[in-house]
Design a protein around this motif. Structure first.
Motif, PDB file in Angstrom:
ATOM      1  N   UNK A   1       3.177  33.844  20.079  1.00  0.00           N
ATOM      2  CA  UNK A   1       2.402  34.901  20.732  1.00  0.00           C
ATOM      3  C   UNK A   1       3.131  35.441  21.957  1.00  0.00           C
ATOM      4  N   UNK A   2       2.795  36.673  22.273  1.00  0.00           N
ATOM      5  CA  UNK A   2       3.504  37.403  23.318  1.00  0.00           C
ATOM      6  C   UNK A   2       3.383  36.778  24.713  1.00  0.00           C
ATOM      7  N   UNK A   3       2.171  36.478  25.200  1.00  0.00           N
ATOM      8  CA  UNK A   3       2.065  36.035  26.598  1.00  0.00           C
ATOM      9  C   UNK A   3       2.896  34.789  26.880  1.00  0.00           C
TER      10      UNK A   3
ATOM     11  N   UNK B   1       5.526  33.496  24.936  1.00  0.00           N
ATOM     12  CA  UNK B   1       6.951  33.689  24.659  1.00  0.00           C
ATOM     13  C   UNK B   1       7.629  34.502  25.759  1.00  0.00           C
ATOM     14  N   UNK B   2       7.036  35.651  26.074  1.00  0.00           N
ATOM     15  CA  UNK B   2       7.648  36.535  27.059  1.00  0.00           C
ATOM     16  C   UNK B   2       7.302  36.092  28.478  1.00  0.00           C
TER      17      UNK B   2
ATOM     18  N   UNK C   1       9.765  35.227  31.700  1.00  0.00           N
ATOM     19  CA  UNK C   1       9.701  35.961  32.962  1.00  0.00           C
ATOM     20  C   UNK C   1       9.475  35.005  34.138  1.00  0.00           C
TER      21      UNK C   1
ATOM     22  N   UNK D   1       2.687  39.217  42.785  1.00  0.00           N
ATOM     23  CA  UNK D   1       3.151  39.604  41.444  1.00  0.00           C
ATOM     24  C   UNK D   1       3.193  38.383  40.541  1.00  0.00           C
TER      25      UNK D   1
ATOM     26  N   UNK E   1      -2.024  37.297  33.672  1.00  0.00           N
ATOM     27  CA  UNK E   1      -1.859  37.965  32.381  1.00  0.00           C
ATOM     28  C   UNK E   1      -1.477  36.998  31.257  1.00  0.00           C
TER      29      UNK E   1
ATOM     30  N   UNK F   1      -4.785  34.237  27.704  1.00  0.00           N
ATOM     31  CA  UNK F   1      -4.481  35.396  26.860  1.00  0.00           C
ATOM     32  C   UNK F   1      -3.655  35.002  25.641  1.00  0.00           C
TER      33      UNK F   1
ATOM     34  N   UNK G   1       0.318  38.915  18.395  1.00  0.00           N
ATOM     35  CA  UNK G   1       0.828  39.781  19.471  1.00  0.00           C
ATOM     36  C   UNK G   1      -0.100  39.806  20.677  1.00  0.00           C
ATOM     37  N   UNK G   2      -1.379  39.520  20.477  1.00  0.00           N
ATOM     38  CA  UNK G   2      -2.389  39.466  21.537  1.00  0.00           C
ATOM     39  C   UNK G   2      -2.622  40.819  22.212  1.00  0.00           C
TER      40      UNK G   2
ATOM     41  N   UNK H   1      -1.435  43.858  30.510  1.00  0.00           N
ATOM     42  CA  UNK H   1      -0.564  42.714  30.779  1.00  0.00           C
ATOM     43  C   UNK H   1       0.276  42.354  29.572  1.00  0.00           C
ATOM     44  N   UNK H   2      -0.353  42.313  28.395  1.00  0.00           N
ATOM     45  CA  UNK H   2       0.387  41.978  27.186  1.00  0.00           C
ATOM     46  C   UNK H   2       1.449  43.039  26.900  1.00  0.00           C
TER      47      UNK H   2
ATOM     48  N   UNK I   1       2.976  44.918  29.046  1.00  0.00           N
ATOM     49  CA  UNK I   1       4.098  44.754  29.978  1.00  0.00           C
ATOM     50  C   UNK I   1       5.005  43.608  29.514  1.00  0.00           C
ATOM     51  N   UNK I   2       4.365  42.527  29.045  1.00  0.00           N
ATOM     52  CA  UNK I   2       5.153  41.383  28.585  1.00  0.00           C
ATOM     53  C   UNK I   2       5.956  41.735  27.335  1.00  0.00           C
ATOM     54  N   UNK I   3       5.357  42.524  26.430  1.00  0.00           N
ATOM     55  CA  UNK I   3       6.074  42.914  25.216  1.00  0.00           C
ATOM     56  C   UNK I   3       7.322  43.719  25.544  1.00  0.00           C
TER      57      UNK I   3
ATOM     58  N   UNK J   1       9.169  43.535  28.346  1.00  0.00           N
ATOM     59  CA  UNK J   1      10.191  43.005  29.265  1.00  0.00           C
ATOM     60  C   UNK J   1      11.495  42.717  28.532  1.00  0.00           C
ATOM     61  N   UNK J   2      11.376  42.320  27.267  1.00  0.00           N
ATOM     62  CA  UNK J   2      12.599  42.022  26.521  1.00  0.00           C
ATOM     63  C   UNK J   2      12.953  43.113  25.520  1.00  0.00           C
TER      64      UNK J   2
ATOM     65  N   UNK K   1       7.267  45.900  36.021  1.00  0.00           N
ATOM     66  CA  UNK K   1       7.599  45.176  37.256  1.00  0.00           C
ATOM     67  C   UNK K   1       8.712  44.172  36.999  1.00  0.00           C
ATOM     68  N   UNK K   2       9.237  44.215  35.775  1.00  0.00           N
ATOM     69  CA  UNK K   2      10.235  43.215  35.392  1.00  0.00           C
ATOM     70  C   UNK K   2      11.602  43.621  35.908  1.00  0.00           C
TER      71      UNK K   2
ATOM     72  N   UNK L   1       9.437  42.585  18.117  1.00  0.00           N
ATOM     73  CA  UNK L   1       8.374  42.019  18.951  1.00  0.00           C
ATOM     74  C   UNK L   1       7.675  40.855  18.241  1.00  0.00           C
TER      75      UNK L   1
END
Lengths: 434, 796
Positions: A345-347, A349-350, A354, A374, A381, A385, B67-68, B113-114, B116-118, B120-121, B150-151, B176
């Motif tokens: 899942x995204x939160x 993994x990514x 970060x 931040x 986030x 999630x 993917x959330x 939020x998700x 933004x996380x998707x 970043x990479x 913000x990354x 993704x």
């Protein structure tokens, strides 16, 4: 005032505690004989009454979990023991299996009999080769003694027990990922429902229990639910293994009733490292929000720790004294979670990718005070999630450390780097070095 | 059995076959909506027009919740979930109140939020990415993301791109990890050649190094990829989506009937995508349908050609060519071969042209092995009830006779596979060996080459069963009769599935010797009168026309001296067909230079599918209408050329436009209702095959989906995923010959030989199977037989 209540660890000091002979000499496998003469439902009832809760971290009532298995459904049932102990700081199952593997095997047989499973699996962490060998030997010995296999103790109950060695993934401690891994797939958590009790291993009703939970069962059967329930607190009954590690004089396993406090445990362990004082600690492994010296009298049971804002988890009490940089400690943990994120899942993994970069910058004193907001927002986030609880565990130490030690983060920024001497926190450091 | 399969079966069994659908009412963002039980929250919201952003969710794939992106706030009967839930995994429940990003600040922040996380990479290479401009990530980052990232860290990078097959490329840094492609391959195509491997941020789609993504359906993964991670090798870097003009179309490659979308830039097709038709192809297409279109713009005929006195084909003007063609066709006894690729309107043009301009019923659309039994079978078939994809969905079992769905009609394969996976649909096949397709369908394969007729009568069916008959069943004498009998006795539904897209339409247009348009029998005087009245013509020819084989025979004997052909490859009919054609005056309507041009006296260029309008009748008999995607083409449809040619002959057919042909054909209606069953006329001698001797085998073959077919030319990336060209023999035979997998064997008879590497398979030990039209394996030309004849098999 609480005292130690050694049950699982009662005979660890005997040279042959891990052998069949040693185990039997101390009353081993007597509970099994008693259990096999009981009605399986009665065993489930007994475990329910004892108030035993899952020792793997979540504290779900064990008897209730067994009761979820549909009976009379003409399907195979499975018992799976989660011995994939991988959480940083958690070190209870490994010594238990090293010193007394037979108590687990006896528990497995009783539990399997109760849920009507004829196949049980122990999923063990692959890195602990010495424990693997010891458990493997114990299983072989149990087979030779007629305690496993066909017609156990002549009571007509059959059970095959398989030891499965994992390939080294923290995520496989998550029960559905564990089941995927056990089936031969890559370990990633499954979508629930269906829950394992309905469709678990090979899509059959399955109970997944922690090592310590199952190992506690023989004593409950032998001594009765009342005996077990007489220990502990109102909603957290019985005894459990508290693992003290870190800056403590005598680290190790302390078997005590639930509800004991860290102050009591530290006393029993000879105090914090000589010449130092407690700075922060984890109640149940690195994924549980950290505590400080303000929490020394929090009762270490499920409710007490939760009320104080953390989780009892695996009762892995990692003690850090004032020489430890909290930013550095948290970064190390975060690196662990990044490495262990399964990627589904995204939160998680990514997010862990970060967080590591963000924390590294902070440790090096790069950035501005706003970066702390931040960082908290990124954690917000991620927390709650993601697909499973791994990412929650990754965010928890960051959020809690910022709650208690924000100034220390700011000091890194002001200082342009870490104000601590990392050597001072090592175990070989000279006392008082700062 | 996986968890999902169990779940699917539970859902299916709880729904029952005909039970009423229970509706559940929930509230989304303050609005009530009622949806069937089992509907996911994300789709209930769609019904209200509330779009929850998503990536991994796909309505035809099992939910994964990876993917959330679709997190929303949910409460049930006042009890609120403590954290936002993935709306793509949660079915509606009574008393459910959902607050999406529109009404819940928590859901909105979670989604931002998700997103933004998707990102970043994810690389910022949209300007050079094929997906840019039609990218769900790009679109939803704009609609549901934050304005700025913000990354400030380091992005994950990979070597790029990697080929996961010759036609699918993977840019891992764009991925993704929604797992749509891997789930499609496993759940829809049954080809789990790709999977996710590694973990954490290094997780990636990958193949097993020894087994590339050799799936006939791989192109769908490119289409459903929500980012530009998977791209098609032929389209990569060719166009920007906003420069393309999209036109809904229909696929010309087989009788499955896929809805397609053709994307054209400046008069040239740049790509084709699967269209969306839930009752036919759902949202899928096979790779041939998607990628085999280069024939449209290579080797095209641009001007009419006529053969001059020295025997050379030379360019000619339209008036000259038409006059020459009209003359040759009217002074000789002429017949018509239509080929199986015409639209129904064009086929109708040929049908009417034969009857009026040439005064003959000698017309046949079957440019392949065929029989009189088949002609009668087809006439009988038109009297039966139509069978559809939905019948497969509801069938209690499916019987495959002379039909290999994955190779010969791949969307039917997907439909059967879906039911096999969902509810364990029982599939049985009468085939020489257990193909990979049949393995995936878990089919019970009855392997008994030569005794098919007996085996057909042994199936125990009900009125919920579906019998799918392939065109190859005509190659076994008596088998079609047996199949029809089986259907009649059991009440099972029977469908005939030709391989080519135009055959079913040509049948209904009367492009065959025994039928007039609208399934009317030539032999029936009343039927002829119907048509005479409609056409305002004189008496139509009364004699049942010759079949393809008979026409070729008559050409050899000089009984027929002229031939009008439309899109026929003589090599598809027989090795000797070309010799008969050489003797005759041949007028060929073609889109490209072909083997037919070599023997034609007049060649008239016509439009390809992309340049004309029309419709194909798919195997269900459902019209798949399409408009011209290239609107400024100088090419014209066959029917228009035929109309002019008929004028030139002096016997007009008055079909100046495709629309006119369609309207006229539709006005006939179905003439089958006032006829008696044609079943009675159906009979055939049962085929007898001699038992093979030592070192002999019974030859069997069929065409692979990807082979030497002329419409697949000039597409090397597509050809790269063709199944290997091998001869399948039994374990037993391999032992006798002393050979192992991969060794070369020689298949021969008195006419010639074929040498192929072998593969040991689950095959009737008396038989050998080879591809029918692949490189190094064209048995009809090399051995003058494609199936059911004895060949010698030895180590090469």
């Amino acid at each position: 005032m609480n005292t130690l209540t050694p049950v699982l660890s009662a005979f660890w000091d005997q040279k042959d505690s891990f052998t069949m002979e040693g185990y039997k000499r101390n009353g081993g496998y007597l509970a099994l004989a008693k259990a096999l003469a009981m009605d399986p439902d009665k065993i489930i009832e007994e475990v329910k009454e004892s108030g035993l809760r899952g020792r793997g971290g979540a504290g779900f009532p064990t008897g209730m979990k067994w009761g979820f298995i549909p009976q009379g459904d003409q399907k195979d049932h499975y018992l799976v023991v989660n011995a994939d102990e991988s959480e940083p700081g958690t070190c209870k199952d490994t010594p238990l299996l090293m010193a007394n593997p037979h108590v687990l095997i006896e528990g497995v047989i009783i539990a399997s009999y109760a849920i009507r499973a004829n196949h049980a699996f122990i999923y063990i962490r692959g890195e602990v080769t010495h424990v693997v060998r010891r458990v493997q030997q114990a299983i072989e010995d149990a087979y030779s003694a007629g305690l496993l296999g066909k017609n156990i103790l002549g009571k007509g109950f059959d059970l095959e027990l398989v030891l499965h060695v994992g390939a080294g993934a923290y995520i496989c401690g998550e029960e559905t990922a564990l089941l995927d891994s056990l089936e031969g797939f890559r370990g990633q958590p499954r979508l629930r429902p269906p829950f394992p009790a309905i469709a678990g291993l090979y899509a059959r009703p399955t109970v997944v229990n922690n090592v310590e939970s199952i190992a506690s069962v023989p004593s409950i059967i032998a001594n009765g639910a009342q005996w077990f329930a007489s220990m502990g607190t109102e909603k957290s009954k019985g005894f459990t293994l508290y693992s003290l590690s870190g800056h403590i004089t005598n680290p190790g396993q302390f078997e005590a009733p639930l509800g004991i406090t860290l102050r009591e445990l530290i006393d029993m362990a000879g105090g914090v490292r000589a010449g130092h004082k407690l700075k922060f600690w984890t109640p149940g492994g690195s994924s549980t929000p950290m505590f400080t010296d303000a929490h020394l009298d929090v009762p270490l049971d499920y409710e007490g720790v939760a009320a104080a804002g953390s989780m009892l988890g695996t009762k892995a009490l990692q003690i850090f004294d004032e020489t430890t940089c909290v930013v550095r400690a948290v970064l190390r943990w975060t690196e662990f979670y990044k490495h262990e994120s399964c990627g589904k899942c995204t939160p998680c993994r990514e997010g862990t990718w970060w967080l590591v970069q963000a924390l590294k910058n902070l440790e090096n004193g790069q950035g501005a005070p706003e970066d702390l907001e931040k960082l908290l927002d990124i954690c917000d986030n991620i927390m709650g999630r993601s697909f499973c609880a791994l990412a929650d565990g990754a965010a928890s130490p960051i959020i809690s450390s910022l709650q208690y030690f924000r100034d220390e983060y700011l000091e890194h920024l002001k200082n342009g780097g870490c104000p601590f001497d990392p050597a001072a926190s090592t175990i070989f450091a000279t006392a008082g070095l700062r | 059995m996986s968890i999902q399969e169990i779940k699917n079966q539970e859902i299916t069994s709880s729904q029952g076959a005909d039970s009423a659908i229970e509706m559940i009412t929930i509230i989304v963002d303050g609005f009530e909506v009622s949806v069937p039980k089992g509907t996911l929250v994300i789709r209930a919201a769609e019904k209200l027009g509330i779009q929850i952003p998503r990536f991994c969710d796909h309505p035809l794939l099992d939910p994964v919740g990876a993917c959330r992106q679709c997190l929303v706030d949910i409460e049930i009967n006042g009890r609120k979930f403590p954290k936002p839930q993935a709306s793509c995994t949660i079915p509606v429940e009574p008393g459910m109140v959902v607050n999406t990003q529109l009404t819940s600040p928590v859901a909105e922040k979670a989604q931002k939020g998700v997103m933004e996380l998707l990102l970043i990479n994810h690389p910022l290479d949209c300007p050079v990415c094929d997906k840019g401009g039609e990218c769900p990530l790009q679109n939803q980052a704009m609609s549901n993301g934050g304005g700025e990232s913000r990354y400030e860290g380091v992005k994950r990078t990979f070597e790029k791109p990697i080929n996961i097959s010759s036609q699918v490329l993977l840019d891992r840094e764009r991925c993704i990890l929604c797992a749509r492609c891997t789930r499609f391959s496993e759940q829809i195509a049954g080809d789990p050649f790709i999977t996710l491997n590694e973990r954490g941020a290094l997780q990636q789609v990958g193949i097993y190094e020894k087994e590339p993504f050799q799936s006939y359906f791989s192109g769908n993964t490119v289409q459903i990829c929500p980012v530009g991670a998977l791209t098609g090798a032929s389209y990569r870097f060719r166009a920007r989506p906003f420069d393309l003009v999209s036109t809904p179309s229909a696929c010309e490659h087989c009788a499955s009937g896929c809805d397609m979308r053709v994307d054209v830039r400046r008069g040239k097709t740049l790509r084709r995508l699967a269209g969306d038709d839930s009752t036919v192809n759902e949202e899928w297409s096979c790779d041939k349908g998607r990628w085999a279109f280069k024939y449209e713009h290579r080797d095209r005929l641009t001007s009419p050609l006529i053969r001059n006195e020295s025997g050379e084909l030379v360019e000619a003007s339209w008036p000259e060519a038409l006059a020459h063609a009209a003359h040759g066709l009217s002074i000789n006894r002429a017949a018509v071969l239509v080929g199986g690729r015409s639209t129904i309107e064009d086929a109708y043009g040929y049908s009417k042209f034969a009857r009026i301009a040439l005064n003959t019923n000698d017309i046949d659309f079957r440019s392949r092995t065929s029989s009189d039994e088949e002609r009668n079978f087809l006439a009988a078939l038109l009297l039966g009830k139509s069978v559809t994809y939905l019948d497969i969905d509801k069938a209690d079992q499916v019987i495959l006779l002379g039909f290999e769905p994955e190779e010969e009609s791949p969307i039917i394969f997907l439909r059967i596979f879906k039911q096999v996976r969902k509810r364990g649909l029982k599939v049985s096949a009468l085939a020489p060996f257990t193909s990979r397709g049949n393995e995936k369908l878990k089919a019970t394969v009855i392997k008994n080459v030569g005794n098919e007729v007996e085996d057909i009568s042994k199936f125990a069916l009900t009125n919920r069963s579906v019998i799918l008959v392939g065109e190859r069943l005509a190659e076994v004498s008596g088998a079609l009769t047996a199949a029809l009998k089986l259907a009649e006795q059991s009440g099972a539904k029977l469908a005939w599935i030709p391989r080519r897209a135009g055959e079913r339409g040509a049948l209904e247009a009367g492009a065959i010797g025994n039928l007039l348009p609208g399934a009317r029998q030539v032999a029936d005087p009343k039927a002829r009168q119907d048509i005479e009245r409609a056409w305002g013509s004189g008496p139509l020819p009364t004699q049942t026309g010759l079949s393809t084989d008979q026409i070729l025979d008559a050409l050899h004997k000089g009984e027929i001296e002229a031939l009008l052909v439309g899109g026929v490859d003589p090599g598809d009919i027989s090795a000797s067909a070309i010799d008969g054609l050489r003797k005759a005056f041949v007028v060929s309507l073609e889109i490209r230079n072909s083997a037919m041009s070599e023997v034609a006296d007049v060649v008239l260029p016509v439009a390809a599918v992309v340049e004309k309008s029309g419709s194909f009748l798919d195997w269900q008999g459902r019209a798949r209408k399409f408009e011209a995607a290239v609107t400024n083409s100088l090419h014209r449809s066959d029917v228009r050329i035929l109309s002019i040619l008929a004028d030139e002959i002096g016997r007009p057919i008055n079909l100046g436009t495709v629309e006119k042909a369609a309207k006229e054909l539709a006005s006939f209606g179905d003439g089958s209702s006032d006829q008696k069953s044609a079943l009675a006329s159906l009979s055939a001698d049962q085929a007898k095959i001699k038992e093979p001797g030592k070192n002999q085998a019974i030859l069997t073959s069929w065409r692979l989906l990807l082979d030497n077919g002329s419409l697949q030319e000039h597409e090397p990336n597509l050809a790269g995923t063709a199944h290997p060209c091998v001869a399948v023999i039994s374990d037993d035979r391999a032992n006798r010959l002393g050979v192992v997998d991969g060794d070369l064997i020689k298949i021969s008879n008195s006419n010639g030989e074929i040498i192929l590497p072998l593969q040991i398979g689950d095959i009737d030990p008396r038989a050998i199977w080879i591809p029918r039209n692949s490189e190094n394996s064209r048995p009809l030309l090399a051995l003058k037989s494609a199936t059911h004849s004895l060949v010698s098999v030895v180590k090469a």
